[in-house]
Scaffold this motif. Structure first.
Motif, PDB file in Angstrom:
ATOM      1  N   ASN A  36     -12.987   0.783   1.788  1.00 48.40           N
ATOM      2  CA  ASN A  36     -11.709   0.327   1.229  1.00 48.40           C
ATOM      3  C   ASN A  36     -10.627   0.210   2.302  1.00 48.40           C
ATOM      4  OD1 ASN A  36     -12.963   0.350  -1.226  1.00 48.40           O
ATOM      5  ND2 ASN A  36     -11.824   2.095  -2.073  1.00 48.40           N
ATOM      6  N   ASP A  57      -7.328   4.308  -3.869  1.00 51.61           N
ATOM      7  CA  ASP A  57      -8.178   3.442  -3.050  1.00 51.61           C
ATOM      8  C   ASP A  57      -8.656   4.125  -1.782  1.00 51.61           C
ATOM      9  OD1 ASP A  57      -7.636   0.677  -4.445  1.00 51.61           O
ATOM     10  OD2 ASP A  57      -5.690   1.663  -4.227  1.00 51.61           O
ATOM     11  N   HIS A 103       0.873  -1.170   0.000  1.00 54.64           N
ATOM     12  CA  HIS A 103       0.000   0.000   0.000  1.00 54.64           C
ATOM     13  C   HIS A 103       0.913   1.224   0.000  1.00 54.64           C
ATOM     14  CE1 HIS A 103      -3.513   2.507   0.914  1.00 54.64           C
ATOM     15  NE2 HIS A 103      -2.753   3.125   1.801  1.00 54.64           N
ATOM     16  N   ILE A 149      -8.597  -3.214   2.856  1.00 54.40           N
ATOM     17  CA  ILE A 149      -7.159  -3.272   2.600  1.00 54.40           C
ATOM     18  C   ILE A 149      -6.384  -3.596   3.879  1.00 54.40           C
ATOM     19  CG2 ILE A 149      -5.150  -1.834   1.961  1.00 54.40           C
ATOM     20  CD1 ILE A 149      -7.148  -0.359   0.027  1.00 54.40           C
ATOM     21  N   GLN A 164     -16.424   5.056   0.151  1.00 56.54           N
ATOM     22  CA  GLN A 164     -15.557   3.938  -0.228  1.00 56.54           C
ATOM     23  C   GLN A 164     -14.136   4.174   0.262  1.00 56.54           C
ATOM     24  OE1 GLN A 164     -16.007   1.002  -1.533  1.00 56.54           O
ATOM     25  NE2 GLN A 164     -18.190   1.230  -1.935  1.00 56.54           N
ATOM     26  N   ARG A 165     -13.605   5.385   0.011  1.00 60.42           N
ATOM     27  CA  ARG A 165     -12.188   5.667   0.270  1.00 60.42           C
ATOM     28  C   ARG A 165     -11.881   6.003   1.725  1.00 60.42           C
ATOM     29  NH1 ARG A 165     -13.571   6.588  -4.621  1.00 60.42           N
ATOM     30  NH2 ARG A 165     -12.166   6.332  -6.399  1.00 60.42           N
ATOM     31  N   THR A 219      -2.140  -0.971  -3.757  1.00 57.81           N
ATOM     32  CA  THR A 219      -3.197  -0.020  -3.416  1.00 57.81           C
ATOM     33  C   THR A 219      -2.517   1.276  -2.997  1.00 57.81           C
ATOM     34  OG1 THR A 219      -3.248  -0.854  -1.159  1.00 57.81           O
ATOM     35  CG2 THR A 219      -4.862  -1.784  -2.696  1.00 57.81           C
ATOM     36  N   LYS A 233      -1.356  -1.196 -11.636  1.00 58.43           N
ATOM     37  CA  LYS A 233      -2.702  -1.766 -11.448  1.00 58.43           C
ATOM     38  C   LYS A 233      -3.234  -2.348 -12.754  1.00 58.43           C
ATOM     39  CE  LYS A 233      -4.626   0.605  -7.457  1.00 58.43           C
ATOM     40  NZ  LYS A 233      -5.913   1.004  -6.882  1.00 58.43           N
TER      41      LYS A 233
END
Ligand code: NCD
Ligand code: ZN
Length: 358
Positions: free
Chosen positions: A276, A222, A152, A280, A271-272, A176, A169
């Motif tokens: 996510n 992400d 990440h 993650i 989401q972020r 990520t 990606k």
């Protein structure tokens, strides 16, 4: 209009305790987190001493257990002496942080020769976070391929870096990444306005081209992480200004403003800043936990009066749309209309039951 969002999780927070409590501590950092809509923070290991082994981890977790008002996990930092003993700590920590570029604190894996043990030994299912800019990012992606493991990438700031991540990606590499608000809203052109020492941050502020490239490539971003890096006003104004900005209390208002301006959807933000991050970093669900936001509230981010001991903001003076009204954490109202309502010690260690703990 009040709207309910899931509890936000910030995977990049410098709590400063132990060792630099004049900048921040678990109590004030987690008050700032709750005021910003975060119900969990992942604490960076560049404390004093840095968290690098079982002993320093134990000491840091003891501080967190007594001081934290929201949920948390603590990172471990990789040093040149990284070995199996450190790798065995994986279930107990948020993840392993590798400082591949120079930044605040003593930890720096200057030569890529020192990167091998961590990439080889850190469990694949445990998060490995790299601070890697420009050519160091290319090298880190190569190591991830070499050892066939996910990484990440912290605080991506530049066009060349987000394009590298896009390329990786597109080829299916398990990478990520996160972007911080200051790299989405500020550029080097803001430095004179902020003041020289105040503008210092790692990665440094980019150009307008960098900033626009981050917005244009949000589909490969992400996570939004604050990189809350508090230093006092005296330090920022002094002769050797340390890099970093506080960010916990301003991130959600900025992102809700972007929603108001149709630069993002609310779903993009949730989401972020929640789903996510949980996926993650393999964090357990927080039951009966949510944030109520007022999407219409229009206000100007103030110079002072923040909960962080840093008590300044590079976004002071920005007019924003959206405000945290209430935060409910595990069934308890933890924050409401300017007041933090849970005590130090209320926060729980999200790794208490290991990596996939419930
Ligand atoms: C961080 C800090 O102050 O600990 N500073 C910063 O400018 N972001 C370290 C870091 O995240 O690089
Ligand atoms: Zn940081």
């Amino acid at each position: 209009m009040l709207l309910r969002l899931p509890g936000l999780i910030d995977p990049h927070v410098h709590v400063r305790e132990p060792g630099q409590e004049h900048k921040e501590d678990w109590d004030t950092a987690t008050q700032a987190a709750l005021a910003g809509g975060f119900t969990a923070v992942l604490a960076m290991p560049n404390t004093r001493p840095p968290v690098t082994d079982a002993g320093t981890l134990k000491a840091a977790l003891q501080r967190a257990a007594t001081g934290a008002r929201c949920d948390y996990a603590q990172y471990l930092a990789a040093t040149a002496g990284f070995g199996p003993e450190q790798a065995r700590l994986a279930p107990r920590v948020a993840g392993l942080k590798m400082y591949l570029n120079r930044t605040f604190g003593p930890i720096w894996l200057r030569d890529h020769g020192t990167w091998h043990p961590a990439f080889r030994l850190w469990p694949r299912e445990a998060p490995l976070v790299v601070h890697a800019e420009r050519v160091h990012l290319a090298a880190a992606l190569f190591f991830a391929r070499l050892y066939d493991r996910p990484i990440h990438v912290a605080h991506v700031a530049y066009r060349e870096d987000i394009l590298l991540i896009r390329g990786a990606k597109e080829r299916g590499w398990p990478v990520t990444c996160e972007v911080a608000p200051h790299h989405l809203w500020l550029t080097e052109a803001d430095a004179p306005r902020l003041g020289e020492g105040w503008a210092e941050v790692r990665p440094r502020l980019g150009t307008a081209t960098d900033r626009e490239a981050l917005w244009a490539n949000l589909d490969v971003v992400d996570v939004f992480a604050t990189d809350h890096a508090p230093h006092t006003r005296e330090e920022k104004a002094g002769p050797n200004p340390p890099p970093g900005y506080p960010g916990l209390e301003t991130a959600l208002p900025l992102f809700l403003t972007a929603v108001h301006e149709s630069r993002l959807t609310l779903e993009d933000v949730v989401q972020r800043m929640a789903h996510n991050v949980r996926r993650i970093f393999r964090l357990p669900e927080q039951a009966a936990t949510w944030v109520e936001v007022d999407l219409e509230a229009s206000w100007v981010l103030p110079e002072r009066g923040w909960r962080t001991k840093a008590d300044w903001s590079p976004f002071a003076g920005f007019r924003v749309r959206g405000r945290v009204h209430r935060v409910v954490l595990r069934g308890q109202t933890a924050y409401q209309e300017g007041r933090v309502l849970v005590p130090p010690g209320f926060g729980q260690d999200l790794r208490a039951k290991g990596l996939n703990g419930r």
